[in-house]
Scaffold this active site. Structure first.
Site, PDB file in Angstrom:
ATOM      1  N   PHE A   8      39.431 -43.868 -17.906  1.00  0.00           N
ATOM      2  CA  PHE A   8      39.143 -43.118 -19.133  1.00  0.00           C
ATOM      3  C   PHE A   8      37.644 -43.035 -19.383  1.00  0.00           C
ATOM      4  O   PHE A   8      36.931 -44.046 -19.304  1.00  0.00           O
ATOM      5  CB  PHE A   8      39.758 -43.812 -20.345  1.00  0.00           C
ATOM      6  N   ASP A   9      37.189 -41.841 -19.728  1.00  0.00           N
ATOM      7  CA  ASP A   9      35.876 -41.689 -20.326  1.00  0.00           C
ATOM      8  C   ASP A   9      35.984 -42.309 -21.722  1.00  0.00           C
ATOM      9  O   ASP A   9      37.092 -42.497 -22.235  1.00  0.00           O
ATOM     10  CB  ASP A   9      35.531 -40.198 -20.399  1.00  0.00           C
ATOM     11  N   LEU A  10      34.863 -42.618 -22.351  1.00  0.00           N
ATOM     12  CA  LEU A  10      34.896 -43.211 -23.693  1.00  0.00           C
ATOM     13  C   LEU A  10      34.628 -42.178 -24.784  1.00  0.00           C
ATOM     14  O   LEU A  10      35.534 -41.792 -25.526  1.00  0.00           O
ATOM     15  CB  LEU A  10      33.880 -44.362 -23.779  1.00  0.00           C
ATOM     16  N   ASP A  11      33.391 -41.685 -24.860  1.00  0.00           N
ATOM     17  CA  ASP A  11      33.018 -40.743 -25.917  1.00  0.00           C
ATOM     18  C   ASP A  11      33.731 -39.406 -25.751  1.00  0.00           C
ATOM     19  O   ASP A  11      33.616 -38.761 -24.707  1.00  0.00           O
ATOM     20  CB  ASP A  11      31.506 -40.501 -25.911  1.00  0.00           C
ATOM     21  N   ILE A 164      40.063 -39.294 -16.554  1.00  0.00           N
ATOM     22  CA  ILE A 164      40.304 -38.490 -17.752  1.00  0.00           C
ATOM     23  C   ILE A 164      39.014 -38.354 -18.548  1.00  0.00           C
ATOM     24  O   ILE A 164      38.346 -39.349 -18.845  1.00  0.00           O
ATOM     25  CB  ILE A 164      41.370 -39.159 -18.639  1.00  0.00           C
TER      26      ILE A 164
END
Length: 215
Positions: A8-11, A164
């Site tokens: 997963f990307d964060l922002d 993602i």
């Protein structure tokens, strides 16, 4: 197609960091006598590496960029870090994927130090086996490098991974590493930006994302 290893990307993917990031940028720019009143104008800073954005949007040279990032962190580390909120349904998504024994990771261009603090703040760190980000000295900011780092650090099988994210950098980074990708339309990248990168899947909502990921 079923994926057991999920990056997963964060922002813009797990959390909506708009207020914290744009206020931190606004603070940094003010140090250069650049006044930006409308925070919406600073949305393009959400996602890409900071160094790249200061150069691209304000034509800063290397010295100015380094100073700008330092000013940004002055505000971000004290206030901006917490001017952030979870997207609706994200915790339920992580809970369900964990129940299905999916292996979850974070791959972000944000420094690992800040990413871990944000995930701890939202009590989400427990869901992730490893949090991979950039270094505070500015190295390993490119998303492809971050993804590669997570893969190598955790000895992951690229055939079982999906990345993602909400910006093109996430999808390009996935392609460079030979892994599948999902573009999410609820973040900060436009549908055009994401679909132009030809992700394996494109979804508009967290609910749709769960439908793609859940067995």
């Amino acid at each position: 197609m079923e994926f057991n290893t999920i990056l997963f990307d964060l922002d813009g993917t797990l959390t909506d960091p708009k207020i914290g990031i744009t206020k931190s940028i606004q603070y940094a720019l003010a140090k250069f006598d650049i006044e930006v009143k409308d925070l919406d104008e600073l949305e393009p800073f959400i996602g890409p590496p900071l160094n790249q954005s200061f150069k691209e949007f304000y034509s800063f040279d290397e010295v100015q960029t380094k100073e700008a990032v330092s000013f940004y962190r002055e505000y971000f580390s004290e206030k901006g870090l917490y001017e952030n909120q979870l997207y609706d349904g994200i915790v339920d998504l992580l809970e369900e994927l964990t129940k299905q024994n999916k292996q979850l990771y974070v791959a972000t261009s944000k420094p690992t130090f800040f990413a871990e603090k944000i995930l701890e703040h939202f009590e989400m760190k427990k869901y992730f086996h490893y949090i991979g980000g950039s270094n505070l000295d500015g190295t390993r900011q490119d998303k492809a490098e971050v993804i590669q780092h997570v893969i190598e650090q955790e000895n992951l099988d690229i055939d079982d991974i999906v990345m993602i994210g909400d910006r093109k950098h996430d999808l390009i980074g996935a392609e460079k590493n030979g892994v599948a990708s999902i573009g999410v339309g609820y973040g900060y990248g436009s549908k055009q930006e994401l679909t132009d990168c030809k992700p394996t899947y494109y979804v508009e909502t967290v609910k749709e994302l769960l439908e793609v990921l859940a067995s």
